[in-house]
Write a protein that holds these residues in place. Structure first.
Motif, PDB file in Angstrom:
ATOM      1  N   THR A   3      12.766  -1.943  -2.971  1.00  0.00           N
ATOM      2  CA  THR A   3      11.868  -0.956  -3.591  1.00  0.00           C
ATOM      3  C   THR A   3      10.416  -1.390  -3.460  1.00  0.00           C
ATOM      4  O   THR A   3       9.536  -0.584  -3.129  1.00  0.00           O
ATOM      5  N   GLY A   4      10.162  -2.685  -3.715  1.00  0.00           N
ATOM      6  CA  GLY A   4       8.794  -3.192  -3.589  1.00  0.00           C
ATOM      7  C   GLY A   4       8.287  -3.141  -2.170  1.00  0.00           C
ATOM      8  O   GLY A   4       7.119  -2.855  -1.924  1.00  0.00           O
ATOM      9  N   LEU A   5       9.184  -3.398  -1.226  1.00  0.00           N
ATOM     10  CA  LEU A   5       8.802  -3.382   0.189  1.00  0.00           C
ATOM     11  C   LEU A   5       8.407  -1.986   0.637  1.00  0.00           C
ATOM     12  O   LEU A   5       7.450  -1.804   1.396  1.00  0.00           O
ATOM     13  N   ASP A   6       9.116  -0.995   0.139  1.00  0.00           N
ATOM     14  CA  ASP A   6       8.824   0.391   0.527  1.00  0.00           C
ATOM     15  C   ASP A   6       7.514   0.888  -0.059  1.00  0.00           C
ATOM     16  O   ASP A   6       6.842   1.746   0.534  1.00  0.00           O
ATOM     17  N   SER A   7       7.147   0.373  -1.229  1.00  0.00           N
ATOM     18  CA  SER A   7       5.955   0.888  -1.921  1.00  0.00           C
ATOM     19  C   SER A   7       4.780  -0.083  -1.939  1.00  0.00           C
ATOM     20  O   SER A   7       3.729   0.241  -2.504  1.00  0.00           O
ATOM     21  N   PHE A   8       4.927  -1.275  -1.313  1.00  0.00           N
ATOM     22  CA  PHE A   8       3.879  -2.296  -1.414  1.00  0.00           C
ATOM     23  C   PHE A   8       2.624  -1.904  -0.643  1.00  0.00           C
ATOM     24  O   PHE A   8       2.690  -1.460   0.495  1.00  0.00           O
ATOM     25  N   LYS A   9       1.478  -2.070  -1.290  1.00  0.00           N
ATOM     26  CA  LYS A   9       0.179  -1.845  -0.654  1.00  0.00           C
ATOM     27  C   LYS A   9      -0.774  -2.927  -1.148  1.00  0.00           C
ATOM     28  O   LYS A   9      -0.714  -3.348  -2.303  1.00  0.00           O
ATOM     29  N   PRO A  10      -1.693  -3.380  -0.272  1.00  0.00           N
ATOM     30  CA  PRO A  10      -2.573  -4.482  -0.650  1.00  0.00           C
ATOM     31  C   PRO A  10      -3.785  -4.069  -1.485  1.00  0.00           C
ATOM     32  O   PRO A  10      -4.515  -4.924  -1.975  1.00  0.00           O
ATOM     33  N   ASP A  11      -4.001  -2.764  -1.637  1.00  0.00           N
ATOM     34  CA  ASP A  11      -5.235  -2.301  -2.289  1.00  0.00           C
ATOM     35  C   ASP A  11      -5.454  -2.858  -3.694  1.00  0.00           C
ATOM     36  O   ASP A  11      -6.582  -3.199  -4.047  1.00  0.00           O
ATOM     37  N   PRO A  12      -4.415  -2.938  -4.557  1.00  0.00           N
ATOM     38  CA  PRO A  12      -4.700  -3.474  -5.898  1.00  0.00           C
ATOM     39  C   PRO A  12      -5.143  -4.930  -5.886  1.00  0.00           C
ATOM     40  O   PRO A  12      -5.806  -5.379  -6.812  1.00  0.00           O
ATOM     41  N   PHE A  13      -4.767  -5.669  -4.849  1.00  0.00           N
ATOM     42  CA  PHE A  13      -5.015  -7.105  -4.827  1.00  0.00           C
ATOM     43  C   PHE A  13      -6.311  -7.474  -4.107  1.00  0.00           C
ATOM     44  O   PHE A  13      -6.832  -8.567  -4.288  1.00  0.00           O
ATOM     45  N   ILE A  14      -6.817  -6.586  -3.254  1.00  0.00           N
ATOM     46  CA  ILE A  14      -8.073  -6.831  -2.551  1.00  0.00           C
ATOM     47  C   ILE A  14      -9.026  -5.683  -2.879  1.00  0.00           C
ATOM     48  O   ILE A  14      -8.793  -4.541  -2.467  1.00  0.00           O
TER      49      ILE A  14
END
Length: 308
Positions: free
Chosen positions: A248-259
């Motif tokens: 589930t995390g892999l399908d929805s993961f995006k780097p925007d919140p972290f950078i």
């Protein structure tokens, strides 16, 4: 009195050579000006500030992997990766070669801020701003790909573990079933083992006789197999839950919140180098020093000739 005379002599020597000193100073300043204005290429510096923090969002089981990748130090190292950054510029149609000396990535000393200060120099203001923006986007994409790759490997690992546990459970249940069949025990015991619940069942006299004849050794085997099924089933449930979480995390993961870009790349108004005023001052100092050296050398040469 002698010191006063010596100082007066020195001043007289300098005064007599003032024209030579002035000429040397003017020549050095002219050379510094020519080099600064017409020889050295002007460089423009674009600046930006990026915040890299992994704790801004709870990612569950993935938190350790996200925290390992999304740090200011990793960001500063990745943006200086020459082959990747060169390819990023090339993909955007930028012909300029990436030079890591043109980029300065400084991690803020305060660890709670998680800030990275970026400075990039190029031959024009627009190029400096554009290329820094490309490098920032490429770095974010590369960090995203790194985490995605790690999560994909983790997903595959959990999937293989789940499949291995399934086979182990099947083998154990088959052993349990064989004992039930060989000893003519009630088959509902199999269901009781799988469901891990106590059940009230009706059995035949023959099965009752078989149950009464169960010795301690056979009972221990059944209990051990039942315990193994329960243990492996619990491991399977945990592994399956981890697998579903990672998937589930892999399908929805995006780097925007972290950078997060705190300050976008700036468009420089003035050249950062060469520092023309500083070069003129350096020319002035060098000219005066050369003039003084020449004047005192001339004085020494004349006096030594007279003495001879």
């Amino acid at each position: 009195m002698e010191e006063t005379i010596e100082l007066r002599k020195l001043l007289e020597i300098v005064w007599k050579g003032k024209a030579f000193i002035a000429i040397a100073t003017i020549v050095c300043m002219l050379l510094a000006g020519i080099v600064s204005w017409y020889v050295l290429e002007e460089k423009y510096e674009s600046k930006a500030i990026v915040q890299v923090a992994s704790a801004v969002q709870d990612t569950g089981i993935m938190s350790n992997y996200v925290a390992t990748e999304f740090t200011p130090a990793i960001y500063a190292q990745r943006i200086k990766n020459k082959p990747i950054m060169q390819q990023a510029l090339k993909d955007e149609g930028v012909e300029a070669k990436y030079n890591e000396k043109n980029l300065v990535a400084t991690v803020n000393a305060d660890p709670t801020k998680n800030l990275v200060e970026l400075k990039f120099t190029s031959s024009s203001p627009k190029k400096a701003q554009q290329q820094l923006q490309i490098l920032m986007e490429a770095t974010k994409q590369k960090m995203n790909e790194s985490v995605q790759s790690t999560l994909q490997n983790l997903e595959s690992t959990y999937k293989m573990e789940a499949e291995a546990l399934t086979k182990e459970i099947e083998v154990i249940i088959e052993q349990y079933n064989k004992i039930i069949r060989d000893n003519n025990l009630p088959k509902l015991l199999i269901l009781q083992t799988i469901l891990n619940t106590e059940m009230v069942i009706n059995i035949s006299e023959e099965q009752a006789a078989s149950l009464s004849s169960v010795n301690g050794n056979l009972q221990n085997k059944l209990l051990q197999l039942q315990s193994q099924v329960q243990t492996k089933s619990e491991e399977y449930r945990k592994t399956l839950a981890n697998y579903q979480s990672v998937k589930t995390g892999l399908d929805s993961f995006k780097p925007d919140p972290f950078i997060r870009v705190i300050a976008e790349p700036t468009l420089p108004e003035d050249a950062s180098s060469p520092n023309k005023l500083l070069n003129l001052v350096i020319g002035l100092v060098i000219g005066v020093m050369l003039g003084l050296c020449a004047v005192f050398f001339r004085h020494y040469w004349r006096n030594s000739t007279v003495v001879k």
